[in-house]
Scaffold this motif. Structure first.
Motif, PDB file in Angstrom:
ATOM      1  N   MET A  94       0.848  -1.173   0.000  1.00  0.00           N
ATOM      2  CA  MET A  94       0.000   0.000   0.000  1.00  0.00           C
ATOM      3  C   MET A  94       0.894   1.236   0.000  1.00  0.00           C
ATOM      4  SD  MET A  94      -2.733   1.277   2.935  1.00  0.00           S
ATOM      5  CE  MET A  94      -3.552  -0.262   2.954  1.00  0.00           C
ATOM      6  N   SER A  95       0.551   2.180  -0.853  1.00  0.00           N
ATOM      7  CA  SER A  95       1.347   3.402  -0.932  1.00  0.00           C
ATOM      8  C   SER A  95       0.972   4.350   0.210  1.00  0.00           C
ATOM      9  CB  SER A  95       1.108   4.095  -2.273  1.00  0.00           C
ATOM     10  OG  SER A  95      -0.202   4.647  -2.307  1.00  0.00           O
ATOM     11  N   LYS A  96       1.820   5.351   0.396  1.00  0.00           N
ATOM     12  CA  LYS A  96       1.545   6.368   1.415  1.00  0.00           C
ATOM     13  C   LYS A  96       0.237   7.088   1.124  1.00  0.00           C
ATOM     14  CE  LYS A  96       6.027   7.732   0.938  1.00  0.00           C
ATOM     15  NZ  LYS A  96       7.138   8.663   0.998  1.00  0.00           N
ATOM     16  N   GLU A  97       0.010   7.361  -0.165  1.00  0.00           N
ATOM     17  CA  GLU A  97      -1.189   8.093  -0.576  1.00  0.00           C
ATOM     18  C   GLU A  97      -2.451   7.283  -0.302  1.00  0.00           C
ATOM     19  OE1 GLU A  97       1.575   7.686  -2.533  1.00  0.00           O
ATOM     20  OE2 GLU A  97       2.338   9.717  -2.224  1.00  0.00           O
ATOM     21  N   GLU A  98      -2.391   5.983  -0.588  1.00  0.00           N
ATOM     22  CA  GLU A  98      -3.546   5.121  -0.327  1.00  0.00           C
ATOM     23  C   GLU A  98      -3.841   5.036   1.168  1.00  0.00           C
ATOM     24  OE1 GLU A  98      -3.279   1.914  -3.990  1.00  0.00           O
ATOM     25  OE2 GLU A  98      -1.855   1.721  -2.328  1.00  0.00           O
ATOM     26  N   ALA A  99      -2.782   4.910   1.968  1.00  0.00           N
ATOM     27  CA  ALA A  99      -2.960   4.851   3.414  1.00  0.00           C
ATOM     28  C   ALA A  99      -3.567   6.142   3.943  1.00  0.00           C
ATOM     29  CB  ALA A  99      -1.614   4.573   4.096  1.00  0.00           C
ATOM     30  N   TYR A 100      -3.083   7.271   3.438  1.00  0.00           N
ATOM     31  CA  TYR A 100      -3.614   8.563   3.873  1.00  0.00           C
ATOM     32  C   TYR A 100      -5.087   8.701   3.475  1.00  0.00           C
ATOM     33  CZ  TYR A 100      -4.058  13.504   4.900  1.00  0.00           C
ATOM     34  OH  TYR A 100      -4.469  14.702   5.428  1.00  0.00           O
ATOM     35  N   ALA A 101      -5.439   8.259   2.281  1.00  0.00           N
ATOM     36  CA  ALA A 101      -6.826   8.340   1.820  1.00  0.00           C
ATOM     37  C   ALA A 101      -7.755   7.547   2.736  1.00  0.00           C
ATOM     38  CB  ALA A 101      -6.938   7.855   0.384  1.00  0.00           C
ATOM     39  N   LEU A 148      -7.172   6.810   5.957  1.00  0.00           N
ATOM     40  CA  LEU A 148      -7.239   7.544   7.225  1.00  0.00           C
ATOM     41  C   LEU A 148      -8.123   8.780   7.105  1.00  0.00           C
ATOM     42  CD1 LEU A 148      -3.521   7.258   8.354  1.00  0.00           C
ATOM     43  CD2 LEU A 148      -5.490   6.061   9.333  1.00  0.00           C
ATOM     44  N   GLU A 149      -8.049   9.450   5.967  1.00  0.00           N
ATOM     45  CA  GLU A 149      -8.871  10.632   5.728  1.00  0.00           C
ATOM     46  C   GLU A 149     -10.357  10.265   5.712  1.00  0.00           C
ATOM     47  OE1 GLU A 149      -8.362  14.456   2.890  1.00  0.00           O
ATOM     48  OE2 GLU A 149      -8.415  12.518   1.854  1.00  0.00           O
ATOM     49  N   SER A 150     -10.693   9.172   5.089  1.00  0.00           N
ATOM     50  CA  SER A 150     -12.092   8.711   5.059  1.00  0.00           C
ATOM     51  C   SER A 150     -12.588   8.395   6.463  1.00  0.00           C
ATOM     52  CB  SER A 150     -12.224   7.470   4.176  1.00  0.00           C
ATOM     53  OG  SER A 150     -11.913   7.771   2.842  1.00  0.00           O
ATOM     54  N   ILE A 151     -11.758   7.719   7.236  1.00  0.00           N
ATOM     55  CA  ILE A 151     -12.126   7.397   8.618  1.00  0.00           C
ATOM     56  C   ILE A 151     -12.318   8.675   9.421  1.00  0.00           C
ATOM     57  CG2 ILE A 151     -11.285   6.355  10.769  1.00  0.00           C
ATOM     58  CD1 ILE A 151      -9.859   4.234   8.965  1.00  0.00           C
ATOM     59  N   ALA A 152     -11.416   9.632   9.237  1.00  0.00           N
ATOM     60  CA  ALA A 152     -11.519  10.904   9.972  1.00  0.00           C
ATOM     61  C   ALA A 152     -12.795  11.662   9.594  1.00  0.00           C
ATOM     62  CB  ALA A 152     -10.285  11.762   9.710  1.00  0.00           C
ATOM     63  N   LYS A 153     -13.172  11.629   8.331  1.00  0.00           N
ATOM     64  CA  LYS A 153     -14.409  12.300   7.891  1.00  0.00           C
ATOM     65  C   LYS A 153     -15.623  11.638   8.531  1.00  0.00           C
ATOM     66  CE  LYS A 153     -12.754  13.989   3.417  1.00  0.00           C
ATOM     67  NZ  LYS A 153     -12.784  13.788   1.951  1.00  0.00           N
ATOM     68  N   ILE A 154     -15.651  10.323   8.510  1.00  0.00           N
ATOM     69  CA  ILE A 154     -16.782   9.581   9.084  1.00  0.00           C
ATOM     70  C   ILE A 154     -16.891   9.821  10.585  1.00  0.00           C
ATOM     71  CG2 ILE A 154     -17.653   7.248   9.587  1.00  0.00           C
ATOM     72  CD1 ILE A 154     -16.414   6.405   6.845  1.00  0.00           C
ATOM     73  N   SER A 155     -15.761   9.861  11.259  1.00  0.00           N
ATOM     74  CA  SER A 155     -15.766  10.014  12.720  1.00  0.00           C
ATOM     75  C   SER A 155     -15.826  11.466  13.175  1.00  0.00           C
ATOM     76  CB  SER A 155     -14.542   9.337  13.326  1.00  0.00           C
ATOM     77  OG  SER A 155     -13.355  10.012  12.944  1.00  0.00           O
ATOM     78  N   GLY A 156     -15.767  12.395  12.217  1.00  0.00           N
ATOM     79  CA  GLY A 156     -15.825  13.813  12.576  1.00  0.00           C
ATOM     80  C   GLY A 156     -14.530  14.341  13.173  1.00  0.00           C
TER      81      GLY A 156
END
Length: 132
Positions: free
Chosen positions: A1-8, A10-18
Motif C-alpha cells: 500500500m502506498s503512502k497516498e492510499e494509506a492517507y486516503a 485515514l482521511e475517510s475514517i476521519a471524515k466519518i468520525s468527525g
C-alpha cells in the motif's frame, strides 16, 4: 500500500468520525527516513532470500571486513555464517552487536569483501547472472 492510499483511508475514517481537523500529514525526518530505508532493504532482501557467501564467490576461510573498523575481520565458516572472537554467528547478528542496535539489521550493509560492500557485491553478481 502506498503512502497516498494509506492517507486516503485515514482521511475517510476521519471524515466519518468527525475528526478530520485532527488529521495531519507529516513529512518523515531523521530516524524515520532511516527506518523506512531499512524496511525497504529488508523487504528487498526477503524477496531475494538469505545471503550466501558462495553466490559472491567468497570461500570458506576468507576474511570479510566491518566497514566502520577494518580491524574487525570475521572469517567465513560456512555459506551463511562467520566466526569472530571465537564465536560463530551471522552477519546480521554481528553487525547488530557491533553497532549497538536493538533492532534487526541487514548484515550485508555493514561488511565488505576486497573493498566492496557485500550488498553491492551481491547485486553485481545477480546482474551478471541475469545478463547471461
Amino acid at each position: 500500500m502506498s503512502k497516498e492510499e494509506a492517507y486516503a483511508i485515514l482521511e475517510s475514517i476521519a471524515k466519518i468520525s468527525g475528526t478530520i481537523n485532527c488529521l495531519k500529514r507529516l513529512k518523515p525526518e531523521g530516524h524515520e527516513l532511516e527506518d523506512e530505508k531499512l524496511a525497504n532493504e529488508v523487504q528487498e532482501n526477503t524477496k531475494r532470500g538469505p545471503f550466501r557467501f558462495s553466490q559472491c564467490n567468497i570461500h570458506l576461510g576468507e576474511k570479510i571486513v566491518f566497514i566502520e573498523d577494518n580491524t574487525i575481520q570475521p572469517v567465513v565458516v560456512d555459506d551463511r555464517h562467520i566466526e569472530y572472537n571465537g564465536q560463530t554467528t551471522s552477519l546480521s547478528a554481528l553487525a547488530q552487536q557491533l553497532k549497538g542496535f536493538t533492532h534487526p539489521v541487514q548484515g550485508t550493509l555493514w561488511f565488505a569483501y576486497k573493498g566492496t560492500k557485500l550488498t553491492d557485491l551481491r547485486e553485481q553478481m545477480e546482474k551478471e547472472k541475469s545478463a547471461q
